[in-house]
Scaffold this active site. Structure first.
Site, mmCIF file in Angstrom:
data_model
loop_
_atom_site.group_PDB
_atom_site.id
_atom_site.type_symbol
_atom_site.label_atom_id
_atom_site.label_comp_id
_atom_site.label_asym_id
_atom_site.label_seq_id
_atom_site.Cartn_x
_atom_site.Cartn_y
_atom_site.Cartn_z
ATOM 1 C CG ASP A 1 -26.111 -36.521 -25.037
ATOM 2 O OD1 ASP A 1 -26.052 -35.605 -25.880
ATOM 3 O OD2 ASP A 1 -26.472 -37.678 -25.310
ATOM 4 C CD GLU B 1 -28.426 -32.343 -26.611
ATOM 5 O OE1 GLU B 1 -28.121 -32.176 -27.802
ATOM 6 O OE2 GLU B 1 -28.458 -33.468 -26.064
#
Length: 608
Positions: free
Chosen positions: A325, A354
């Site tokens: 993330d 990400e």
């Protein structure tokens, strides 16, 4: 020293003493590349004691103390000839043993270092665990957990790991070969804990989802069904209710001395040569939001902790990958060390980050093998391809002109020279943070099928969000777009797992995606082949995937009306091939004459 003779469930095997409240990682393994293991131990005034061990093949080579006397960090060196064993760690006060704590060294599985990660042959099924299926109502509410069940968009709904296990056959039969789970680690926050992105314990599965043992069982059973498990991991921040926040090891464990200072959320500061250093620093050191304290990966003890927990979960649960993330928000020097260590320990493992950016130059910066503008070195094999997602949406929803329309897809793919390996990018139409692809495309089934056809045939590793197979709709509200999957709860009148109660449009979407996914499994051209594409002409985008003698042709017609296409333009690829088979309806076409392509259609053709 006690020889380890048989397996005992991990979390019941460790002797527990009141003076040692936590020990992390809870165990380690022999035969690892990482042979020097940092053990974080936590207990009342533990640092005042003097630890020692007496063990064959294992040495205590460092004892480190930090600001908080309740923490002590031990570094064990595990030799190549070490055997599985239970190590007694003795804590002395003077010459007297005050505490004895047992630590396990476990045997590794055979060929554990050669664990295979996901590849372009795979298709990921992204699941938000709380919203997929409730397989065990007994864990819906846990007395020690702050948030209970509710029926609002941001409440917990009760989905769990058992619910996923119960429907692995459905996932496999659809044609998926990997499951990416939104975070399943403990998230003991007071509100909106369902999404999982505020970790409160890095070594514990949230008990409302199940247990560590059940997570490992999910991985094992999934693999038996040809499906790998990808863990969603957050290295940038924790939840404000993480146990550290009640007794920090040191002030610099959390950025800004544990006090809330919000990040500027400006990704461009990483790359912009005109941005002052203060703004660059704020991007990475600032907190995402007030309830997500930002971790200081420049702290060497925390850095080692995060690296080890990543390895621990790969080894413990036999994972097929990580999704990381908020990747650019993390300290870059740490990301280099972290990704290099993972790649060294597991050379065939795969993991992706990400970076929510629509500029290929900025996304490629993070991928291994790319050529960054500075001295940054990356070892992460994959990233999420946000530029291609935007191009797909824009391309299908705008009119075809010289600089708009389906040509957007061609133009973005033409930037692939910037990536270290564009075939290893994760591609998608939507995810848990976006309006669902069917709604993005104005709930137009033709555009939906075009989007799915493209995602599953172009270069890269496709990811499909749960519910996309039934063309699930959504608003832009995050809690609503992560809605319950129909059939996952006993009271559901509609059951998408069996097909009961689905509307005709939903059944059509499910059948279409199942056909496409299962065909994709058989295609070497798609799983291994190169991409060759032609500039868009008259609203038609044509590309090929080829591997050895396997050739697939895709024709995307973005016009409202049908179009004839002269195949002579592609003779350098088609050569002396004679016919094509439409993989959806099995219709055959002769390649010796023009082909008619219906409007708003993507034709996928096996070339023979």
């Amino acid at each position: 020293m006690k020889l380890f003779k048989f397996f005992i469930p991990l979390f019941f095997a460790i002797k527990s003493y009141a003076q040692v409240d936590r020990i992390e990682p809870p165990n380690w393994w022999i035969g690892m590349q990482m042979s020097k293991v940092q053990i974080m131990m936590y207990g009342d005034k533990l640092a005042a004691l003097d630890p020692k061990i007496d063990s064959e093949g294992v040495k205590l080579i460092a004892v480190d103390r930090v600001e908080n006397e309740n923490y002590i960090f031990l570094t064990l060196e595990i030799s190549k000839n070490a055997i599985p064993q239970n190590i007694d760690i003795y804590f002395y006060q003077g010459k007297k043993v005050k505490i004895t704590h047992e630590y396990q060294l476990l045997p590794r599985k055979e060929n554990a270092s050669n664990i295979e990660g996901f590849t372009p042959k795979d298709v990921m099924y992204l699941i938000t665990p709380d919203r997929f299926a409730n397989g065990d109502t007994k864990n819906d509410e846990i007395s020690s957990m702050k948030e209970k069940l509710g029926d609002g968009h941001y409440d917990r709904h009760g989905g769990d790991l058992q619910g996923i296990i119960n429907h692995l056959d459905y996932i496999h039969d659809l044609g998926f070969t990997a499951i990416w789970l939104n975070p399943a680690l403990e998230n003991n926050m007071e509100k909106a804990s369902y999404h999982g992105y505020s970790t409160t314990d890095y070594y514990k599965i949230d008990p409302r989802f199940g247990s560590n043992e059940l997570y490992r069982s999910l991985s094992k059973i999934a693999q038996e069904n040809g499906v790998g498990i990808i863990m969603d991991l957050i290295l940038n921040h924790i939840g404000s209710e993480h146990w550290w926040m009640y007794d920090l090891p040191s002030l610099d464990w959390i950025n800004h001395d544990g006090k809330f200072v919000q990040t500027n959320h400006t990704h461009h500061t990483v790359y912009d040569p005109h941005t002052p250093q203060s703004e660059k620093d704020l991007f990475t050191s600032g907190w995402f939001v007030e309830t997500m304290p930002d971790l200081n990966q420049a702290n060497p003890f925390l850095a080692k902790y995060l690296i080890q927990l990543s390895i621990w979960w790969i080894e413990y649960a036999d994972l097929s990958g990580f999704r990381i993330d908020t990747y650019p928000y993390v300290d870059r020097a740490f990301l280099t060390a972290w990704s290099k260590t993972i790649a060294k320990e597991y050379p065939n493992f795969n993991f992706f980050g990400e970076a929510w950016l629509y500029n290929p130059a900025m996304v490629s910066y993070w991928q291994k093998g790319s050529r960054p503008f500075d001295d940054y070195i990356s070892f992460i094999p994959s990233m999420k391809d946000f530029p291609l997602q935007k191009a797909l949406y824009d391309g299908l929803t705008s009119d075809d002109r010289w600089n708009t329309g389906i040509g957007d897809i061609y133009r973005v793919l033409a930037n692939d020279f910037q990536y270290g390996d564009p075939y290893n990018l994760v591609i998608f139409g939507d995810n848990h943070d976006m309006q669902r692809i069917f709604s993005q495309l104005n709930e137009d089934m033709d555009l939906y099928k075009m989007a799915m056809s493209f995602i599953l045939t172009t270069r890269g590793i496709p990811q499909i969000y749960y519910g996309t197979e039934i063309a699930m709709k959504s608003t832009g509200d995050h809690g609503e777009l992560r809605k319950d999957f129909p059939g996952g709860w006993e009271s559901d009148k509609v059951d998408a797992f069996s097909g009961k109660g689905l509307k005709r449009e939903e059944r059509d979407a499910q059948k279409f995606l199942r056909t496409l996914l299962n065909w994709r499994k058989t295609s070497s051209a798609i799983g291994k082949g190169k991409l060759l594409h032609y500039p868009v002409k008259d609203g038609l985008y044509v590309y090929f995937r080829s591997y050895d003698n396997d050739l697939v042709m895709v024709i995307m017609n973005n016009n409202q009306s049908s179009k004839n296409i002269d195949l002579k333009r592609f003779s350098e690829i088609l050569l002396k091939k004679e016919r094509a088979i439409n993989i959806i309806n099995n219709r055959a076409y002769k390649l010796s004459k023009p082909m008619r392509v219906p409007g708003k259609t993507a034709m996928i053709l096996d070339i023979e």
